[in-house]
Design a protein around this motif. Structure first.
Motif, PDB file in Angstrom:
ATOM      1  N   GLY A 259       0.831  -1.196   0.000  1.00 21.00           N
ATOM      2  CA  GLY A 259       0.000   0.000   0.000  1.00 21.00           C
ATOM      3  C   GLY A 259       0.861   1.239   0.000  1.00 21.00           C
ATOM      4  N   VAL A 260       0.339   2.304  -0.566  1.00 24.49           N
ATOM      5  CA  VAL A 260       1.085   3.563  -0.609  1.00 24.49           C
ATOM      6  C   VAL A 260       0.103   4.729  -0.577  1.00 24.49           C
ATOM      7  CG1 VAL A 260       1.145   3.528  -3.149  1.00 24.49           C
ATOM      8  CG2 VAL A 260       2.812   4.897  -1.883  1.00 24.49           C
ATOM      9  N   GLN A 261       0.445   5.748   0.193  1.00 28.28           N
ATOM     10  CA  GLN A 261      -0.344   6.970   0.268  1.00 28.28           C
ATOM     11  C   GLN A 261       0.388   8.073  -0.495  1.00 28.28           C
ATOM     12  OE1 GLN A 261      -0.875   6.860   4.758  1.00 28.28           O
ATOM     13  NE2 GLN A 261      -2.945   7.476   4.145  1.00 28.28           N
ATOM     14  N   GLN A 262      -0.319   8.725  -1.419  1.00 23.50           N
ATOM     15  CA  GLN A 262       0.250   9.803  -2.203  1.00 23.50           C
ATOM     16  C   GLN A 262      -0.705  10.990  -2.188  1.00 23.50           C
ATOM     17  OE1 GLN A 262       2.590   8.076  -5.827  1.00 23.50           O
ATOM     18  NE2 GLN A 262       0.735   6.826  -5.634  1.00 23.50           N
ATOM     19  N   GLY A 263      -0.254  12.086  -2.756  1.00 23.87           N
ATOM     20  CA  GLY A 263      -1.070  13.287  -2.719  1.00 23.87           C
ATOM     21  C   GLY A 263      -2.382  13.150  -3.455  1.00 23.87           C
ATOM     22  N   ALA A 264      -2.369  12.471  -4.617  1.00 25.18           N
ATOM     23  CA  ALA A 264      -3.567  12.367  -5.439  1.00 25.18           C
ATOM     24  C   ALA A 264      -4.414  11.146  -5.113  1.00 25.18           C
ATOM     25  CB  ALA A 264      -3.192  12.352  -6.922  1.00 25.18           C
ATOM     26  N   MET A 265      -3.804  10.097  -4.616  1.00 26.48           N
ATOM     27  CA  MET A 265      -4.566   8.881  -4.323  1.00 26.48           C
ATOM     28  C   MET A 265      -3.837   8.004  -3.329  1.00 26.48           C
ATOM     29  SD  MET A 265      -3.944   6.549  -7.766  1.00 26.48           S
ATOM     30  CE  MET A 265      -4.708   7.778  -8.828  1.00 26.48           C
ATOM     31  N   ASP A 266      -4.628   7.201  -2.626  1.00 27.66           N
ATOM     32  CA  ASP A 266      -4.105   6.153  -1.756  1.00 27.66           C
ATOM     33  C   ASP A 266      -4.415   4.826  -2.427  1.00 27.66           C
ATOM     34  OD1 ASP A 266      -3.469   8.150   0.016  1.00 27.66           O
ATOM     35  OD2 ASP A 266      -5.177   7.776   1.343  1.00 27.66           O
ATOM     36  N   SER A 267      -3.402   3.959  -2.547  1.00 27.42           N
ATOM     37  CA  SER A 267      -3.572   2.693  -3.254  1.00 27.42           C
ATOM     38  C   SER A 267      -3.219   1.528  -2.352  1.00 27.42           C
ATOM     39  CB  SER A 267      -2.686   2.660  -4.510  1.00 27.42           C
ATOM     40  OG  SER A 267      -2.969   3.759  -5.356  1.00 27.42           O
ATOM     41  N   MET A 268      -3.999   0.447  -2.475  1.00 31.74           N
ATOM     42  CA  MET A 268      -3.800  -0.755  -1.654  1.00 31.74           C
ATOM     43  C   MET A 268      -3.949  -1.990  -2.523  1.00 31.74           C
ATOM     44  SD  MET A 268      -6.420   0.696   1.204  1.00 31.74           S
ATOM     45  CE  MET A 268      -7.123   1.900   0.054  1.00 31.74           C
ATOM     46  N   TRP A 269      -3.159  -3.048  -2.231  1.00 29.30           N
ATOM     47  CA  TRP A 269      -3.236  -4.297  -2.982  1.00 29.30           C
ATOM     48  C   TRP A 269      -3.177  -5.484  -2.030  1.00 29.30           C
ATOM     49  CZ3 TRP A 269       0.209  -0.353  -3.908  1.00 29.30           C
ATOM     50  CH2 TRP A 269       0.050   0.373  -5.100  1.00 29.30           C
ATOM     51  N   CYS A 270      -3.789  -6.575  -2.456  1.00 25.02           N
ATOM     52  CA  CYS A 270      -3.669  -7.844  -1.746  1.00 25.02           C
ATOM     53  C   CYS A 270      -3.807  -8.979  -2.764  1.00 25.02           C
ATOM     54  CB  CYS A 270      -4.748  -7.988  -0.673  1.00 25.02           C
ATOM     55  SG  CYS A 270      -4.765  -9.629   0.126  1.00 25.02           S
ATOM     56  N   ASN A 271      -2.809  -9.853  -2.828  1.00 24.22           N
ATOM     57  CA  ASN A 271      -2.840 -11.004  -3.726  1.00 24.22           C
ATOM     58  C   ASN A 271      -2.678 -12.267  -2.898  1.00 24.22           C
ATOM     59  OD1 ASN A 271      -2.832  -9.118  -5.839  1.00 24.22           O
ATOM     60  ND2 ASN A 271      -0.594  -9.166  -5.988  1.00 24.22           N
ATOM     61  N   ALA A 272      -3.500 -13.268  -3.203  1.00 20.74           N
ATOM     62  CA  ALA A 272      -3.437 -14.512  -2.443  1.00 20.74           C
ATOM     63  C   ALA A 272      -3.621 -15.707  -3.364  1.00 20.74           C
ATOM     64  CB  ALA A 272      -4.506 -14.529  -1.352  1.00 20.74           C
ATOM     65  N   GLU A 273      -2.808 -16.735  -3.153  1.00 18.68           N
ATOM     66  CA  GLU A 273      -2.978 -17.973  -3.903  1.00 18.68           C
ATOM     67  C   GLU A 273      -3.814 -18.940  -3.074  1.00 18.68           C
ATOM     68  OE1 GLU A 273      -0.531 -21.333  -6.463  1.00 18.68           O
ATOM     69  OE2 GLU A 273       0.570 -20.051  -5.047  1.00 18.68           O
ATOM     70  N   LEU A 274      -4.815 -19.523  -3.711  1.00 17.30           N
ATOM     71  CA  LEU A 274      -5.700 -20.472  -3.052  1.00 17.30           C
ATOM     72  C   LEU A 274      -5.497 -21.871  -3.625  1.00 17.30           C
ATOM     73  CD1 LEU A 274      -9.030 -18.400  -3.142  1.00 17.30           C
ATOM     74  CD2 LEU A 274      -7.182 -18.283  -1.457  1.00 17.30           C
ATOM     75  N   LYS A 275      -5.915 -22.870  -2.856  1.00 17.71           N
ATOM     76  CA  LYS A 275      -5.794 -24.253  -3.292  1.00 17.71           C
ATOM     77  C   LYS A 275      -7.003 -25.033  -2.777  1.00 17.71           C
ATOM     78  CE  LYS A 275      -2.775 -27.190  -5.261  1.00 17.71           C
ATOM     79  NZ  LYS A 275      -2.091 -26.944  -6.544  1.00 17.71           N
ATOM     80  N   PRO A 276      -7.604 -25.884  -3.624  1.00 17.25           N
ATOM     81  CA  PRO A 276      -8.698 -26.723  -3.127  1.00 17.25           C
ATOM     82  C   PRO A 276      -8.228 -27.557  -1.945  1.00 17.25           C
ATOM     83  CG  PRO A 276      -8.599 -26.817  -5.524  1.00 17.25           C
ATOM     84  CD  PRO A 276      -7.356 -26.102  -5.068  1.00 17.25           C
ATOM     85  N   SER A 277      -9.049 -27.653  -0.921  1.00 18.93           N
ATOM     86  CA  SER A 277      -8.633 -28.348   0.300  1.00 18.93           C
ATOM     87  C   SER A 277      -8.364 -29.832   0.067  1.00 18.93           C
ATOM     88  CB  SER A 277      -9.710 -28.190   1.382  1.00 18.93           C
ATOM     89  OG  SER A 277     -10.963 -28.666   0.911  1.00 18.93           O
ATOM     90  N   ASN A 278      -8.961 -30.406  -0.983  1.00 13.70           N
ATOM     91  CA  ASN A 278      -8.764 -31.838  -1.249  1.00 13.70           C
ATOM     92  C   ASN A 278      -7.787 -32.085  -2.390  1.00 13.70           C
ATOM     93  OD1 ASN A 278     -10.380 -30.805  -3.233  1.00 13.70           O
ATOM     94  ND2 ASN A 278     -11.804 -32.543  -3.301  1.00 13.70           N
ATOM     95  N   ALA A 279      -6.998 -31.081  -2.750  1.00 14.48           N
ATOM     96  CA  ALA A 279      -6.037 -31.231  -3.848  1.00 14.48           C
ATOM     97  C   ALA A 279      -4.915 -32.186  -3.448  1.00 14.48           C
ATOM     98  CB  ALA A 279      -5.473 -29.883  -4.240  1.00 14.48           C
ATOM     99  N   GLY A 280      -4.548 -33.066  -4.366  1.00 14.68           N
ATOM    100  CA  GLY A 280      -3.473 -33.999  -4.100  1.00 14.68           C
ATOM    101  C   GLY A 280      -2.114 -33.383  -4.371  1.00 14.68           C
ATOM    102  N   SER A 281      -1.064 -34.110  -4.022  1.00 17.61           N
ATOM    103  CA  SER A 281       0.300 -33.601  -4.196  1.00 17.61           C
ATOM    104  C   SER A 281       0.687 -33.440  -5.654  1.00 17.61           C
ATOM    105  CB  SER A 281       1.295 -34.541  -3.497  1.00 17.61           C
ATOM    106  OG  SER A 281       1.200 -35.854  -4.041  1.00 17.61           O
ATOM    107  N   ASP A 282      -0.012 -34.160  -6.549  1.00 17.52           N
ATOM    108  CA  ASP A 282       0.298 -34.064  -7.973  1.00 17.52           C
ATOM    109  C   ASP A 282      -0.648 -33.117  -8.704  1.00 17.52           C
ATOM    110  OD1 ASP A 282      -1.921 -35.636  -7.653  1.00 17.52           O
ATOM    111  OD2 ASP A 282      -1.412 -37.036  -9.275  1.00 17.52           O
TER     112      ASP A 282
END
Length: 208
Positions: free
Chosen positions: A70-93
């Motif tokens: 995230g960054v605060q600037q004079g003209a705008m404040d910007s925020m990001w969040c990225n997350a990787e998800l995985k099915p709970s029943n996914a196998g190792s392969d």
């Protein structure tokens, strides 16, 4: 006399309306405000830190998941969040990959209203082999649009963009399902429901 008139006109010309931020405030960690509950309910869990895929396209070594900035600037404040998800029943392969990309912007100098709809409608006019569908989404903020692209059975790409006053928010689902996966990927309608529920709760938290 002429100088005085020019000075007065210039003063009025520099006047700008106060930003209508609808009660939203800046946070340096958007992930802490992001609601992952809808994805969790669909059995998509946040992948353990240190095991993120190198194909994510995000910066860093992948040791941190989710990633935020995230960054605060004079003209705008910007925020990001990225997350990787995985099915709970996914196998190792299972090499499937699902990413949630979110961003929030508080526009403090310029009203984004005039450009907001066009920025999403532009997807429909792209001249490429990939086609997109753009649909207005009622009941969220002042205006919202859903952009969907169905690749095939191996993945999907869905964007939800929202404007509320001078605040804008975007939540994106990007997934690839490997042939070795035993998990059936969610439909565009199911992804849309998850994005909508997550976005509404996240925006509520950003006003808190």
């Amino acid at each position: 006399m002429g100088g005085a008139i020019l000075f007065a006109v210039g003063a009025f010309g520099d006047a700008r309306p106060a930003p209508e931020l609808a009660g939203y405030s800046y946070t340096s960690n958007l992930c802490n405000r992001t609601s992952f509950a809808p994805f969790d309910s669909a059995n998509y869990k946040i992948k353990p830190a240190g095991s993120s895929s190198s194909s994510s396209g995000s910066s860093g070594s992948g040791a941190q998941n989710p990633q935020f900035s995230g960054v605060q600037q004079g003209a705008m404040d910007s925020m990001w969040c990225n997350a990787e998800l995985k099915p709970s029943n996914a196998g190792s392969d299972d090499y499937s990959s699902t990413w949630i990309y979110s961003s929030a912007t508080l526009h403090k100098k310029a009203d984004p209203t005039a450009e907001f709809a066009d920025s999403y409608r532009a997807y429909e006019r792209q001249r490429s082999s990939i086609s997109y569908k753009v649909t207005p989404v009622p009941g969220i903020g002042d205006e919202a649009y859903l952009v969907s692209r169905s690749d095939d059975s191996s993945g999907s790409y869905v964007i939800l963009g929202i404007r509320d006053g001078w605040a804008t928010y975007q939540l994106t689902w990007s997934s690839y399902t490997s042939r070795s996966s035993s998990t059936k990927p969610p439909t565009t309608e199911q992804v849309t429901g998850m994005l909508r529920t997550s976005a509404m709760e996240t925006l509520r938290r950003l006003r808190g």
